[in-house]
Each structure stands twice: as C-alpha cells, then as structure tokens.
Scaffold this motif. Sequence first.
Motif, PDB file in Angstrom:
ATOM      1  N   THR A   1       0.855  -1.174   0.000  1.00 47.04           N
ATOM      2  CA  THR A   1       0.000   0.000   0.000  1.00 47.04           C
ATOM      3  C   THR A   1       0.895   1.228   0.000  1.00 47.04           C
ATOM      4  N   ARG A   2       0.436   2.270  -0.612  1.00 46.61           N
ATOM      5  CA  ARG A   2       1.225   3.498  -0.686  1.00 46.61           C
ATOM      6  C   ARG A   2       1.267   4.220   0.658  1.00 46.61           C
ATOM      7  N   TYR A   3       0.135   4.215   1.362  1.00 45.99           N
ATOM      8  CA  TYR A   3       0.039   4.972   2.602  1.00 45.99           C
ATOM      9  C   TYR A   3      -0.249   4.063   3.794  1.00 45.99           C
ATOM     10  N   LEU A   4       0.439   4.291   4.878  1.00 44.65           N
ATOM     11  CA  LEU A   4       0.185   3.594   6.129  1.00 44.65           C
ATOM     12  C   LEU A   4      -1.130   4.132   6.700  1.00 44.65           C
TER      13      LEU A   4
ATOM     14  N   GLY B   1       9.300   3.580  -0.136  1.00 44.08           N
ATOM     15  CA  GLY B   1       8.215   4.535  -0.011  1.00 44.08           C
ATOM     16  C   GLY B   1       6.849   3.894   0.103  1.00 44.08           C
ATOM     17  N   LEU B   2       6.788   2.576   0.026  1.00 48.80           N
ATOM     18  CA  LEU B   2       5.540   1.837   0.185  1.00 48.80           C
ATOM     19  C   LEU B   2       5.555   1.137   1.539  1.00 48.80           C
TER      20      LEU B   2
ATOM     21  N   GLY C   1      -7.336   1.168  -3.730  1.00 49.77           N
ATOM     22  CA  GLY C   1      -6.626   1.094  -2.464  1.00 49.77           C
ATOM     23  C   GLY C   1      -7.384   0.268  -1.452  1.00 49.77           C
ATOM     24  N   TRP C   2      -7.471   0.742  -0.219  1.00 50.85           N
ATOM     25  CA  TRP C   2      -8.167   0.041   0.840  1.00 50.85           C
ATOM     26  C   TRP C   2      -9.089   1.020   1.556  1.00 50.85           C
ATOM     27  N   ARG C   3     -10.019   0.474   2.312  1.00 48.12           N
ATOM     28  CA  ARG C   3     -10.943   1.277   3.111  1.00 48.12           C
ATOM     29  C   ARG C   3     -11.076   0.618   4.484  1.00 48.12           C
ATOM     30  N   TYR C   4     -11.377   1.448   5.486  1.00 44.38           N
ATOM     31  CA  TYR C   4     -11.633   0.917   6.819  1.00 44.38           C
ATOM     32  C   TYR C   4     -12.961   0.173   6.834  1.00 44.38           C
ATOM     33  N   LEU C   5     -13.069  -0.805   7.732  1.00 42.56           N
ATOM     34  CA  LEU C   5     -14.308  -1.554   7.934  1.00 42.56           C
ATOM     35  C   LEU C   5     -14.474  -1.743   9.440  1.00 42.56           C
ATOM     36  N   GLU C   6     -15.500  -1.150   9.988  1.00 41.75           N
ATOM     37  CA  GLU C   6     -15.775  -1.268  11.422  1.00 41.75           C
ATOM     38  C   GLU C   6     -16.221  -2.694  11.747  1.00 41.75           C
ATOM     39  N   GLU C   7     -15.939  -3.134  12.955  1.00 51.41           N
ATOM     40  CA  GLU C   7     -16.307  -4.485  13.405  1.00 51.41           C
ATOM     41  C   GLU C   7     -17.806  -4.743  13.219  1.00 51.41           C
ATOM     42  N   ALA C   8     -18.637  -3.774  13.516  1.00 52.27           N
ATOM     43  CA  ALA C   8     -20.089  -3.943  13.404  1.00 52.27           C
ATOM     44  C   ALA C   8     -20.539  -4.174  11.958  1.00 52.27           C
ATOM     45  N   ASP C   9     -19.759  -3.725  10.990  1.00 48.97           N
ATOM     46  CA  ASP C   9     -20.117  -3.867   9.573  1.00 48.97           C
ATOM     47  C   ASP C   9     -19.457  -5.070   8.909  1.00 48.97           C
ATOM     48  N   ALA C  10     -18.595  -5.761   9.626  1.00 48.58           N
ATOM     49  CA  ALA C  10     -17.857  -6.889   9.053  1.00 48.58           C
ATOM     50  C   ALA C  10     -18.756  -8.122   8.960  1.00 48.58           C
ATOM     51  N   PRO C  11     -18.689  -8.848   7.835  1.00 41.18           N
ATOM     52  CA  PRO C  11     -19.493 -10.070   7.727  1.00 41.18           C
ATOM     53  C   PRO C  11     -18.955 -11.147   8.664  1.00 41.18           C
ATOM     54  N   ARG C  12     -19.834 -12.033   9.081  1.00 41.40           N
ATOM     55  CA  ARG C  12     -19.431 -13.087  10.014  1.00 41.40           C
ATOM     56  C   ARG C  12     -18.729 -14.225   9.272  1.00 41.40           C
ATOM     57  N   ASP C  13     -17.886 -14.926   9.998  1.00 35.51           N
ATOM     58  CA  ASP C  13     -17.202 -16.092   9.440  1.00 35.51           C
ATOM     59  C   ASP C  13     -18.204 -17.210   9.201  1.00 35.51           C
ATOM     60  N   LEU C  14     -17.950 -18.011   8.149  1.00 31.83           N
ATOM     61  CA  LEU C  14     -18.767 -19.189   7.884  1.00 31.83           C
ATOM     62  C   LEU C  14     -18.184 -20.367   8.657  1.00 31.83           C
ATOM     63  N   GLY C  15     -19.042 -21.219   9.172  1.00 27.68           N
ATOM     64  CA  GLY C  15     -18.599 -22.420   9.862  1.00 27.68           C
ATOM     65  C   GLY C  15     -18.219 -23.508   8.869  1.00 27.68           C
ATOM     66  N   ASP C  16     -17.615 -24.575   9.355  1.00 27.67           N
ATOM     67  CA  ASP C  16     -17.235 -25.705   8.499  1.00 27.67           C
ATOM     68  C   ASP C  16     -18.461 -26.268   7.790  1.00 27.67           C
ATOM     69  N   GLY C  17     -18.371 -26.395   6.490  1.00 31.75           N
ATOM     70  CA  GLY C  17     -19.441 -26.964   5.694  1.00 31.75           C
ATOM     71  C   GLY C  17     -20.622 -26.036   5.470  1.00 31.75           C
ATOM     72  N   GLU C  18     -20.572 -24.837   6.021  1.00 33.87           N
ATOM     73  CA  GLU C  18     -21.672 -23.885   5.854  1.00 33.87           C
ATOM     74  C   GLU C  18     -21.538 -23.207   4.495  1.00 33.87           C
ATOM     75  N   ALA C  19     -22.626 -23.195   3.732  1.00 37.74           N
ATOM     76  CA  ALA C  19     -22.624 -22.575   2.410  1.00 37.74           C
ATOM     77  C   ALA C  19     -23.153 -21.155   2.513  1.00 37.74           C
ATOM     78  N   ASP C  20     -22.855 -20.382   1.511  1.00 38.78           N
ATOM     79  CA  ASP C  20     -23.299 -18.997   1.469  1.00 38.78           C
ATOM     80  C   ASP C  20     -24.358 -18.849   0.383  1.00 38.78           C
ATOM     81  N   ASP C  21     -25.500 -18.294   0.735  1.00 39.03           N
ATOM     82  CA  ASP C  21     -26.599 -18.123  -0.222  1.00 39.03           C
ATOM     83  C   ASP C  21     -26.214 -17.257  -1.404  1.00 39.03           C
ATOM     84  N   LEU C  22     -25.313 -16.288  -1.216  1.00 38.41           N
ATOM     85  CA  LEU C  22     -24.956 -15.389  -2.304  1.00 38.41           C
ATOM     86  C   LEU C  22     -24.090 -16.063  -3.360  1.00 38.41           C
ATOM     87  N   ASP C  23     -23.528 -17.264  -3.053  1.00 41.55           N
ATOM     88  CA  ASP C  23     -22.710 -17.954  -4.039  1.00 41.55           C
ATOM     89  C   ASP C  23     -23.511 -18.335  -5.272  1.00 41.55           C
TER      90      ASP C  23
END
Length: 132
Positions: free
Chosen positions: A33-36, A71-72, A94-116
């Motif tokens: 990333t260019r900027y810390l 410089g990177l 680049g990148w953007r911040y993501l607050e904990e409240a907005d972060a998607p949850r982890d999938l469990g073992d064998g759990e599928a995602d409907d959006l797939d």
Amino acid sequence: MPLHMTKIAFGAESPATLRAWLESQPGEARTSTRYLPKRVAEMAGGSLFWIHQHRIVGRSPIIGFEETGTGLHWIRLEPRLIAVQAKPKRAHQGWRYLEEADAPRDLGDGEADDLDAMPPAMLGELARLGLV
C-alpha cells in the motif's frame, strides 16, 4: 473491537485462486500500500477483508505493517483465507476501513453462502439499488 480494512483481490480469478496464492506464501503473505493507515493502532487483531466481483468473500488476519524501503508499506497477513458470509461491496481503489459492526461473520465448516448462487452482475445491481 478491532478495526478492519477492505481491499480488492486484484488479479485473483476467483476466491479459490486468492486462497491458493495466500496459502503458497511461506510464513506470511504481503500486499503493498502506498500509505500507512492513520488508524493503524486500532487494527491490532483486525483483518483484511477481500473483495472479489463486488462482494466480500473472505478475510485474512493482519499481522502488522512494515515499511518496504521504497516509499511503500507492506500489509503483513496470515497466509490463509477465512470464508465469510458474502456481503455486497462496491469496488474501490486502495483500501478502506471496515468497522467491526459492519464486518461479515465467518462461515462455519461446511456452511454454504446463499450469495454464491447469485451471478456477480446481478448481485452488483442489487447492491447498487440497495436491495441486498
């Protein structure tokens, strides 16, 4: 609560190729990333959430940040991709911040995602309309 960041999985053909790249890195994976981030202290315990085809598909825990000497900065990551419940996310540079409240949850073992099952173009259009 840790602060996270999002970044486009540039060059990855699919989440599977992103996972393969991460797992092929010995010890740690690095992306530059260019900027810390100004809020770097808040990112202890955070993750980098990867965006592929307009949706967040997984996360890699952040180990830390390191200056490259050119410089990177390196974003140092655990070399693994943890599957998360896919969440629509517009592309950005680049990148953007993501607050904990907005972060998607982890999938469990064998759990599928409907959006797939949804085509990425349709998912992007629904996100644009604010429907997902």
